[in-house]
Design a protein around this motif. Structure first.
Motif: not given
Length: 287
Positions: A11-13, A4-5, A35-38
């Motif tokens: 998705a952001v990229a 999921t991360q 999730q991206v931060g993790q």
């Protein structure tokens, strides 16, 4: 690392923002941000440069995006294999082509045979097409030339003569055919060096010992057409790609055979993918 991360990062990229990524994943924006931060905290890396609402991939982010494209492309293939049970009732075929004219006929036949398949087409020169295959952003490529490379498999599809087109005010405009020697001193308006049509006409000129005038390099087909219509020079194009229009005239070369060739290609590792195999089968029948 959780899938999921990685999915949130991908998705952001792909969308260029956390908001758009959240919408595409049908989750909240804080969830994607967390999730991206993790992921960044877990591996002590920076994946994005954040500037307000805009995000830009870091070098590490670009490298990870290349891998995530492969992962989620394979995931999509696995889902399609399991859900469709061997029948192409749905799916998405991504085609990269050197030009729309080369792919229209085979796509029409493919869509008639598989009406449930979504098809998207991007265009560029032959190198662009190969790059899209390599980064998994295209499933099949329609291009002019494939150098020997074990990473790709390709089949010939068609070939077409190259014609010269000019302004209706040009001295060639009342002619149907010209000799290649008549291009001596003529300003040529051509695509970038990756263009196969450019290589073909320049090779023919060299073989005929004909020296043209200045070469004006333009990367857009539309701008080339406009420049030719304004009588800034003449250009070369595959006959199948020439679109007649006001202020333009095409002539054939009477004394030399200059041709471009169309090949269908895919990554060797993906040739057995159902949707790719189906496309190649249509190509075989059309060819």
């Amino acid at each position: 690392m959780r899938l999921t991360q990685l999915r949130s990062f991908h998705a952001v990229a792909s969308t260029g923002s956390f908001t758009a990524a959240a919408e595409s994943l049908h989750v909240s924006q804080p969830t994607v941000t967390t999730q991206v931060g993790q992921l960044e905290d877990l591996y002590k890396v920076e994946l994005f440069y954040r500037a307000g609402r805009r995000v830009v991939l870091t070098e590490m982010g670009q490298r990870l995006l290349h891998l995530s494209r492969q992962i989620f492309s394979l995931e999509a293939e696995a889902k399609q294999l399991l859900h469709e049970s061997g029948e192409l009732r749905s799916g998405h075929l991504r085609v990269a082509a050197v030009g729309p004219a080369q792919v229209t006929t085979v796509l029409a036949t493919f869509l008639k045979r598989y009406p449930g398949i979504k098809v998207s087409v991007t265009t560029g020169n032959s190198q662009d097409v190969l790059d899209r295959l390599l980064d998994y952003s295209a499933d099949v490529g329609v291009l002019a030339q494939v150098a020997p490379d074990r990473r790709f498999v390709s089949v010939p599809y068609s070939d077409h003569p190259v014609v010269i087109f000019c302004s209706s005010e040009h001295r060639f405009a009342k002619r149907r055919r010209i000799r290649i020697a008549e291009l001596a001193g003529e300003r040529l308006i051509l695509r970038e060096n990756g263009s196969t049509t450019r290589r073909a006409i320049e090779a023919a000129l060299k073989d005929a010992d004909v020296v043209p005038g200045e070469v004006m390099e333009i990367g857009s087909r539309e701008i080339i057409r406009e420049a030719v219509a304004q009588n800034l020079g003449v250009s070369a194009v595959s006959e199948v790609e020439f679109v007649p229009g006001p202020g333009l005239h095409a002539v054939s070369l009477a004394d030399v055979q200059v041709r471009t060739y169309v090949h269908i290609a895919c990554l060797t590792e993906r040739q057995d993918m159902q949707i790719v195999r189906a496309f190649f089968e249509i190509v075989g029948r059309e060819a």
